[in-house]
Design a protein around this motif. Structure first.
Motif, PDB file in Angstrom:
ATOM      1  N   ALA A 184       4.301   1.053  -6.130  1.00  0.00           N
ATOM      2  CA  ALA A 184       3.286   1.264  -6.256  1.00  0.00           C
ATOM      3  C   ALA A 184       2.081   1.171  -7.455  1.00  0.00           C
ATOM      4  O   ALA A 184       0.933   0.978  -6.497  1.00  0.00           O
ATOM      5  CB  ALA A 184       3.556   3.215  -6.063  1.00  0.00           C
ATOM      6  N   MET A 198      -0.039  -1.956  -5.322  1.00  0.00           N
ATOM      7  CA  MET A 198      -1.040  -1.212  -4.806  1.00  0.00           C
ATOM      8  C   MET A 198      -2.045  -0.156  -4.336  1.00  0.00           C
ATOM      9  O   MET A 198      -3.546  -0.766  -4.205  1.00  0.00           O
ATOM     10  CB  MET A 198      -0.114  -0.733  -3.789  1.00  0.00           C
ATOM     11  N   ASP A 209      -4.630  -2.365  -5.969  1.00  0.00           N
ATOM     12  CA  ASP A 209      -5.416  -3.361  -5.313  1.00  0.00           C
ATOM     13  C   ASP A 209      -5.848  -2.149  -3.579  1.00  0.00           C
ATOM     14  O   ASP A 209      -6.473  -2.792  -2.656  1.00  0.00           O
ATOM     15  CB  ASP A 209      -3.802  -3.973  -4.650  1.00  0.00           C
ATOM     16  N   ILE A 227      -4.698   0.056  -2.008  1.00  0.00           N
ATOM     17  CA  ILE A 227      -4.325   0.875  -1.401  1.00  0.00           C
ATOM     18  C   ILE A 227      -3.870   1.945  -1.524  1.00  0.00           C
ATOM     19  O   ILE A 227      -3.245   2.306  -2.340  1.00  0.00           O
ATOM     20  CB  ILE A 227      -2.691  -0.062  -0.151  1.00  0.00           C
ATOM     21  N   VAL A 279       3.620  -0.665   3.496  1.00  0.00           N
ATOM     22  CA  VAL A 279       3.653  -1.473   2.761  1.00  0.00           C
ATOM     23  C   VAL A 279       3.464  -2.617   3.499  1.00  0.00           C
ATOM     24  O   VAL A 279       4.357  -2.725   3.563  1.00  0.00           O
ATOM     25  CB  VAL A 279       4.534  -0.469   1.637  1.00  0.00           C
ATOM     26  N   TYR A 329       4.289  -6.442  -1.756  1.00  0.00           N
ATOM     27  CA  TYR A 329       4.910  -4.482  -3.083  1.00  0.00           C
ATOM     28  C   TYR A 329       6.573  -4.623  -2.519  1.00  0.00           C
ATOM     29  O   TYR A 329       7.263  -3.613  -3.473  1.00  0.00           O
ATOM     30  CB  TYR A 329       3.919  -3.703  -2.595  1.00  0.00           C
TER      31      TYR A 329
END
Ligand code: HQG
Length: 179
Positions: free
Chosen positions: A149, A152, A155, A157, A171, A175
């Protein structure tokens, strides 16, 4: 209200506020809130319970499934109905999150990533134990997946916190790591 009845009503309430409000004449606003008095009307008729019992159900719920504010109530997560789910209660997200699923889903998940399937969001937990509990709904030997996470979020997200649960639109496979 007894523990057993609390669970029964809580399950019904999850269905009502996540999946089939229409079936009981309940209107949800854009953000998923129903009018408390409308929901109380349904619960009174179906279970003979009132506001005190509903408040106990909401407050004692271990996963904090429901949010009750200003005469409105909503499910925090798990929706299939089309409501705005892109809100978070906390922007600090743990580095690692977890998801557990049936072994049959694994090939597809490693290829396409975690997808919301019948719901609006993908659901993750902060601990492996909670994930395995979720996975047991799908299989008696669930596989555990660790989600990066932290990466993520780096990045860009969106990962969101709702009660004890964490969610994302999807997802991507990069990841994910089977543990
Ligand atoms: C799987 C409960 C194939 C996914 C729980 C899961 C949670 C894929 C299933 C909340 C896939 C969907 C949600 C892909 C995902 N290919 N299978 N690409 N991507 N799947 O029930 O996370 O107790 O909609 O692994 O605690 O199990 O109701 O999701 O097995 O928080 O409050 O598709 O529901 O909360 O199943 O559970 P679900 P979930 P409550």
């Amino acid at each position: 209200i007894s523990g057993r009845d609390r669970v029964r009503v809580s399950k019904f309430l999850s269905g009502l506020l996540r999946h089939y409000p229409d079936r009981f004449g309940i209107a949800l606003d854009r953000r998923g809130y129903a009018k408390l008095e409308d929901v109380l009307g349904v619960l009174r008729k179906r279970y003979g319970i009132g506001e005190m019992e509903l408040r106990a159900i909401v407050e004692l719920d271990r996963k904090r499934r429901f949010e009750l504010v200003d005469g409105r109530i909503r499910a925090r997560y798990g929706h299939s109905v089309d409501v705005e789910v892109r809100w978070t209660e906390d922007k600090s997200i743990p580095e690692k999150l977890y998801h557990a699923t049936s072994p049959e889903n694994l090939g597809s998940i490693l290829k396409s990533g975690l997808l919301p399937m019948r719901r609006r969001e993908v659901h993750m937990t902060a601990t492996p134990e909670e994930a395995v509990e979720v996975g047991m709904r799908h299989s008696n030997a669930p596989v555990l997946i660790e989600i990066d996470a932290g990466e993520m979020v780096k990045d860009g997200i969106d990962v969101r916190k709702k009660g004890r649960v964490f969610t994302a639109d999807r997802v991507p496979p990069d990841y994910l790591r089977v543990v």
